[in-house]
Enzyme design. Structure first.
Site, short mmCIF file in Angstrom:
data_model
loop_
_atom_site.label_atom_id
_atom_site.label_comp_id
_atom_site.label_asym_id
_atom_site.label_seq_id
_atom_site.Cartn_x
_atom_site.Cartn_y
_atom_site.Cartn_z
N LYS A 1 0.68 -1.39 -0.04
CA LYS A 1 -0.09 -0.11 -0.10
C LYS A 1 0.77 1.49 -0.03
O LYS A 1 0.68 2.52 -0.66
CB LYS A 1 -0.96 0.07 1.34
CG LYS A 1 -1.93 -1.24 1.39
CD LYS A 1 -2.88 -0.96 2.28
CE LYS A 1 -2.23 -0.70 3.99
NZ LYS A 1 -1.60 -1.92 4.40
N ARG B 1 -8.90 1.03 10.23
CA ARG B 1 -8.47 -0.44 10.74
C ARG B 1 -9.45 -0.95 11.48
O ARG B 1 -9.23 -2.07 11.61
CB ARG B 1 -7.20 -0.09 11.20
CG ARG B 1 -6.03 -0.53 10.75
CD ARG B 1 -4.97 -0.10 11.66
NE ARG B 1 -3.52 -0.98 11.23
CZ ARG B 1 -2.46 -0.33 10.69
NH1 ARG B 1 -2.57 1.00 10.09
NH2 ARG B 1 -1.54 -1.00 10.60
N ARG C 1 11.82 -5.93 5.01
CA ARG C 1 11.60 -4.62 4.82
C ARG C 1 12.60 -3.73 5.39
O ARG C 1 12.92 -3.87 6.48
CB ARG C 1 9.90 -4.12 5.06
CG ARG C 1 9.81 -2.95 4.88
CD ARG C 1 8.36 -2.61 4.99
NE ARG C 1 7.80 -2.76 6.21
CZ ARG C 1 6.28 -2.56 6.59
NH1 ARG C 1 5.42 -2.20 5.46
NH2 ARG C 1 5.83 -2.60 7.58
N ARG D 1 12.20 -1.49 10.80
CA ARG D 1 11.17 -0.67 11.65
C ARG D 1 11.03 -1.48 13.14
O ARG D 1 11.26 -3.04 12.87
CB ARG D 1 9.92 -0.88 11.09
CG ARG D 1 9.34 0.38 10.31
CD ARG D 1 8.07 0.44 9.47
NE ARG D 1 6.95 -0.02 10.23
CZ ARG D 1 5.85 -0.28 9.66
NH1 ARG D 1 5.57 0.34 8.53
NH2 ARG D 1 4.74 -0.37 10.47
N ARG E 1 0.41 -8.49 14.16
CA ARG E 1 -0.20 -7.44 13.41
C ARG E 1 -1.00 -7.99 12.31
O ARG E 1 -2.01 -7.46 11.94
CB ARG E 1 0.74 -6.51 12.71
CG ARG E 1 1.31 -5.47 13.69
CD ARG E 1 2.79 -5.09 13.36
NE ARG E 1 2.64 -4.47 12.24
CZ ARG E 1 4.09 -4.47 11.46
NH1 ARG E 1 5.05 -5.17 11.78
NH2 ARG E 1 3.85 -3.59 10.16
P1 AMP Z 1 1.41 0.78 9.78
O1 AMP Z 1 2.69 1.73 9.30
O2 AMP Z 1 0.17 1.17 9.01
O3 AMP Z 1 1.73 -0.79 9.61
O4 AMP Z 1 1.28 1.40 11.21
C1 AMP Z 1 2.01 0.95 12.20
C2 AMP Z 1 1.32 0.81 13.74
O5 AMP Z 1 0.75 2.23 14.00
C3 AMP Z 1 0.18 0.14 13.80
O6 AMP Z 1 0.87 -1.37 13.99
C4 AMP Z 1 -0.86 0.49 14.66
O7 AMP Z 1 0.04 0.33 16.06
C5 AMP Z 1 -0.39 2.07 14.79
N1 AMP Z 1 -1.62 2.30 13.49
C6 AMP Z 1 -1.61 2.95 12.30
N2 AMP Z 1 -2.63 3.24 11.82
C7 AMP Z 1 -3.43 2.89 12.87
C8 AMP Z 1 -5.02 2.90 13.01
N3 AMP Z 1 -5.69 3.56 11.98
N4 AMP Z 1 -5.60 2.72 14.03
C9 AMP Z 1 -4.96 2.17 15.07
N5 AMP Z 1 -3.65 1.92 15.10
C10 AMP Z 1 -3.06 2.33 13.93
#
Ligand code: AMP
Length: 219
Positions: free
Chosen positions: A13, A88, A127, A160, A171
């Site tokens: 994405k 989410r 990654r 990360r 996740r």
């Molecule tokens: P991502 O980079 O999208 O994988 O997000 C990394 C982390 O940020 C996730 O594992 C969550 O802890 C938090 N996070 C990002 N977007 C959301 C969301 N829409 N709702 C809740 N937590 C989020």
């Protein structure tokens, strides 16, 4: 165009969002990137979010909705945006709808990127992300020209904190439980299109453009 990118972590994405953002001249808004910026700046929100993110848990719906409401109201999002990583949960999807309906600016399309779990696990494990500009690489399939150095800005590449095997598993489980059901929510509203995220970056891009009605017909 107002677009939501739905799909599990590692499906591509972020990569597609960055490219489509250039093509459409609308911002790609990654809530993960926004939270990581808060963590880097040491804000109170960043401090609260940090532990949850490292553990692969979700930040609360109220915080996330507040963050997105503020962001989509900014001038650069007036003509559209791409949301990556939000919503989410069902509560976030409903809150987003309410916000956009009251602004008379509903979503145009929701793109669901799909890939099997073993593909996602291997992509996430390899990654690497630029600590400065956020560009994403993969040690095997998309390495930078100089190891550990970002091609785009020269910044250092890092893994990360939540790309550990334990957090990756958590996740992906959480995605299946909380986020995957949103596909039905958006399909019922006639907004959902699907894209195969296992293909090469350029192929996924062509499929994406076709799916959202921007594909070029090659004769
Ligand atoms: P991502 O980079 O999208 O994988 O997000 C990394 C982390 O940020 C996730 O594992 C969550 O802890 C938090 N996070 C990002 N977007 C959301 C969301 N829409 N709702 C809740 N937590 C989020």
């Amino acid at each position: 165009m107002r677009i939501v990118f739905l799909g599990p972590q590692g499906v591509g994405k972020g990569t597609q969002g960055a490219r489509l953002s250039e093509r459409l001249s609308v911002p790609a808004l990654s809530t993960g990137d926004m939270l990581r910026a808060e963590v880097r700046s040491g804000t109170e929100l960043g401090l609260q979010a940090d532990a949850l993110m490292k553990a692969g848990e979700l930040v609360s719906d109220a915080i996330m909705l507040g963050m997105i409401r503020t962001r989509v109201a900014q001038a650069d999002a007036a003509t559209g945006f791409i949301l990556d990583g939000f919503p989410r949960t069902l509560a976030q999807a409903e809150g987003l709808d309410a916000t956009l309906v009251s602004a008379s600016a509903p979503l145009d399309v929701v793109v669901l990127f799909e890939a099997p779990r073993d593909v996602l696990e291997s992509r996430l494990t390899g990654r690497r992300t630029c600590g400065d500009c956020g560009a994403v690489y993969h040690v095997l399939s998309q390495p930078s020209s100089r190891e550990g150095v970002c091609d785009r800005c020269g910044g250092g590449l890092v893994q990360r904190a939540d790309d550990t095997p334990e957090a990756i598993g958590r996740r992906l489980d959480l995605y299946e439980r909380q986020t995957a059901p949103l596909a039905d929510y958006y399909a019922a509203r006639g907004l959902l299109v699907r894209v195969d995220g296992t293909r090469a970056v350029g192929e996924v891009r062509s499929d994406l453009l076709m799916a959202i009605g921007l594909g070029e017909v090659v004769s």
